[in-house]
Design a protein around this motif. Structure first.
Motif, PDB file in Angstrom:
ATOM      1  N   PHE A  38       7.467   3.555   9.430  1.00  0.00           N
ATOM      2  CA  PHE A  38       8.694   4.240   8.812  1.00  0.00           C
ATOM      3  C   PHE A  38       9.678   4.873   9.799  1.00  0.00           C
ATOM      4  N   ALA A  39       8.936   5.359  10.960  1.00  0.00           N
ATOM      5  CA  ALA A  39       9.875   5.788  12.089  1.00  0.00           C
ATOM      6  C   ALA A  39      10.912   4.987  12.497  1.00  0.00           C
ATOM      7  N   ARG A  40      10.412   3.671  12.530  1.00  0.00           N
ATOM      8  CA  ARG A  40      11.259   2.517  13.060  1.00  0.00           C
ATOM      9  C   ARG A  40      12.382   2.254  12.191  1.00  0.00           C
ATOM     10  N   ALA A  41      11.914   2.192  10.720  1.00  0.00           N
ATOM     11  CA  ALA A  41      12.828   1.483   9.806  1.00  0.00           C
ATOM     12  C   ALA A  41      13.584   2.597   9.201  1.00  0.00           C
ATOM     13  N   LEU A  62      14.145  -5.813  13.551  1.00  0.00           N
ATOM     14  CA  LEU A  62      13.635  -4.377  14.197  1.00  0.00           C
ATOM     15  C   LEU A  62      12.386  -4.121  13.876  1.00  0.00           C
ATOM     16  N   LEU A  63      11.481  -4.843  12.869  1.00  0.00           N
ATOM     17  CA  LEU A  63      10.338  -4.406  12.617  1.00  0.00           C
ATOM     18  C   LEU A  63       9.255  -5.549  13.284  1.00  0.00           C
ATOM     19  N   ALA A  94      10.576  -0.422   4.037  1.00  0.00           N
ATOM     20  CA  ALA A  94       9.994  -0.761   5.133  1.00  0.00           C
ATOM     21  C   ALA A  94       8.682  -1.826   4.977  1.00  0.00           C
ATOM     22  N   SER A  95       7.933  -1.319   3.981  1.00  0.00           N
ATOM     23  CA  SER A  95       6.806  -1.931   3.597  1.00  0.00           C
ATOM     24  C   SER A  95       6.934  -3.258   3.196  1.00  0.00           C
ATOM     25  N   PRO A 126       0.961  -1.295  -0.088  1.00  0.00           N
ATOM     26  CA  PRO A 126       0.075   0.094   0.043  1.00  0.00           C
ATOM     27  C   PRO A 126       0.811   1.211  -0.097  1.00  0.00           C
ATOM     28  N   ILE A 127       0.290   2.461  -0.375  1.00  0.00           N
ATOM     29  CA  ILE A 127       0.963   3.609  -0.373  1.00  0.00           C
ATOM     30  C   ILE A 127       1.152   4.390   0.829  1.00  0.00           C
TER      31      ILE A 127
END
Ligand code: AMP
Length: 534
Positions: free
Chosen positions: A54-57, A399-400, A188-189, A46-47
């Motif tokens: 995103f903050a984490r990656a 990490l995710l 990240a996605s 998804p967009i």
């Protein structure tokens, strides 16, 4: 500023128009084709995703996350509560700066009232933590003495002051809104999807590619947009064998070669891994060396000595270059394993005939990046000349929240890739004819005259299109002279002329527009004739 009533694309975004979109489609289909031959499958994530992903990656401290993401509350009702919570926190800060505590108390009371109202109306579901937080807040508020609004800025006793602080802490812990962001990048996605779909059960390694728009609120300039497009790929799971790194790089280079991208330069480096005997040790050495030369560095670099010394190596400042050249090199500080890995990546690239240049200054700021990093530049792009960045990130999936997983990938800036291709074409095609703007080219223009001819023209258009030709069929009747003029304007190669004679005899007239050569032929022969001569 746009004139009244006239809309314009938002700054940093743009319309991609024909015929340029032809080039985009060709680039994208070539990517699909080349990546497919390397065994990669397409993923379409998804967009928008949770901001937290995103903050984490990408890293909360990076510019991308701290100020460049387009974020919003997924649920507007929860978003409103989140805003009210933010307002209450601001009011507490004001009270701490000697303002009236009443504003804070009122803000919290209003927040609780809004939560109850929305919950009762069934508009929002509050999670159990925040629900019990609100209950506790109500309880705490009741403990405060009734607030007297007729007495401005009443003096606050110690008990009340402690209570207010307690209330503040509780307010801080509430969370209402799951914020979402437009993706600033897609790695990240892809990792999130890898975890969500248990891809660690798939045959390893999992090889995925993606293409699509990314969003960053950067300062727009040539080659830098707020909505831009990336084509990227990731290899997840399995081993971290250097052959994987080399093959991923070989794939990008094959893709670029297929596009005939000019001036392609591949730079590689190894940044080791995040351990004291490897990169962390290097960072300390680098920091110590930077402290020595601090006085000769610019302000940004001076700040980075403490926050992120590796970023000093990115500096483009003219006067810092000679100093940076004297700094310790990461290659001398790599642990044995990372050194071996790097040497093998280089050997594997050579085996594949991939030319590279080593650049010890090519680094990444985030801990989970490790070992191989690479960047590819191309011609015709000015200062924004990087078309591709990539590297290994073995720690990211973990990490995710996923299992320990090896990972490597890259992202190509498609806008810049296209810019470079266009520049090269401009040079090659100077003087040559180009299709009229807005037009994608036309093989056959059908000039028809008369009601019977229109029926024949419609059938002819269908047949020619089925044969894969680009056909223009005018919707309204026009004199042959005008029709041929129109065909010329569109840059059509042939005109098929259908008048009463042609319809009656079944012998159609085909005119080559470049030189006016005109031939008659049976209806069924036209497609083949045009295709052969095309
Ligand atoms: P990054 O995800 O920052 O590593 O960027 C990978 C590639 O995407 C870069 O090498 C650029 O080609 C491209 N890119 C990054 N940001 C932008 C932008 N704002 N506009 C256009 N291309 C970009």
């Amino acid at each position: 500023m746009a004139q009244k009533g006239k809309f314009q694309a938002i700054k940093g975004t743009r319309d991609l128009l024909p015929p340029e979109t032809e080039l985009w489609n060709w680039v994208e289909s070539t990517a699909r084709e080349v990546f497919g031959t390397f065994g990669f499958g397409e993923i379409r994530p998804p967009i928008f995703e949770p901001t937290e992903l995103f903050a984490r990656a990408v890293g909360g401290e990076t510019d991308i996350v701290s100020k460049e993401m387009y974020s919003f509350a997924e649920n507007p009702d929860l978003g409103l509560l989140e805003e009210m919570r933010g307002y209450a926190i601001n009011m507490f800060d004001l009270y701490k700066e000697n303002a009236d505590p009443g504003f804070f108390i009122l803000a919290v009371s209003n927040l609780l009232a809004a939560v109850n109202l929305r919950e009762r109306a069934g508009e929002v579901g509050i999670d159990s933590n925040s629900r019990s937080g609100c209950d506790q807040l109500e309880h705490l508020l009741e403990k405060l003495p009734p607030y007297d609004w007729s007495r401005p800025s009443p003096t606050i006793g110690e008990n009340e002051s402690a209570l207010l602080t307690q209330i503040f802490f509780r307010v801080q812990l509430l969370t209402f809104s799951d914020r979402v962001s437009l993706r600033p990048e897609a790695t990240a996605s892809v990792c999130r999807a890898y975890i969500e779909h248990n891809m660690n059960q798939w045959p390893a390694p999992v090889k995925l590619y993606y293409l699509g728009p990314m969003f960053r609120r950067e300062r727009p300039q040539k080659g830098r947009y707020r909505q831009f497009y990336q084509i990227g790929a990731e290899v997840l799971g399995g081993t971290d064998a250097p052959g994987i790194d080399a093959e991923v790089i070989e794939m990008v280079m094959t893709f670029f070669a297929k596009l005939d991208l000019q001036g392609v330069q591949l730079e590689i480096n190894s940044i080791g891994h995040n351990a004291p005997e490897c990169r962390r040790g290097y960072v300390e050495k680098l920091r110590a060396a930077l402290v020595e030369v601090k006085d000769n560095l610019g302000e940004d670099s001076r700040k980075r000595i403490e926050t992120n010394p590796l970023r000093v190596l990115d500096s483009k400042l003219e006067h810092e270059q000679a100093i940076i050249a004297t700094l310790p090199k990461i290659g001398d500080s790599l642990c044995g394993e990372c050194k071996g890995h790097y040497a093998e990546v280089k050997r594997q690239l050579e085996m594949r005939g991939v030319a590279y240049r080593e650049n010890w200054r090519l680094v990444r700021g985030l801990d989970y990046y490790m070992r191989t990093t690479f960047e590819i530049t191309a011609q015709g792009l000015g200062s924004q000349n990087a078309v591709c960045g990539g590297g290994r990130y073995d720690g990211l999936v973990e990490l995710l929240g996923g299992p320990p997983t090896k990972g490597i990938g890259f992202a190509i800036g498609e806008d810049r890739l296209i810019l470079s291709l266009l520049e090269a074409r401009k040079e090659a095609a100077s003087g040559e004819e180009r299709p009229a703007s807005g037009r994608v080219g036309c093989d056959v223009y059908i000039a028809w005259l008369g009601a019977k001819a229109q029926a024949t023209a419609i059938a002819a258009a269908r047949k020619l299109r089925e044969a894969g030709l680009r056909v223009e069929l005018p919707a309204v009747e026009q004199k042959f002279g005008k029709a041929l003029g129109q065909a010329d304007k569109l840059g059509a190669k042939y005109a098929l002329i259908l008048g009463e004679d042609e319809v009656a005899s079944g012998q159609w007239t085909v005119k080559r527009l470049a030189d006016g050569l005109q031939e008659k032929m049976a209806a069924g022969e036209v497609a083949e004739y045009v295709k052969q001569k095309k």
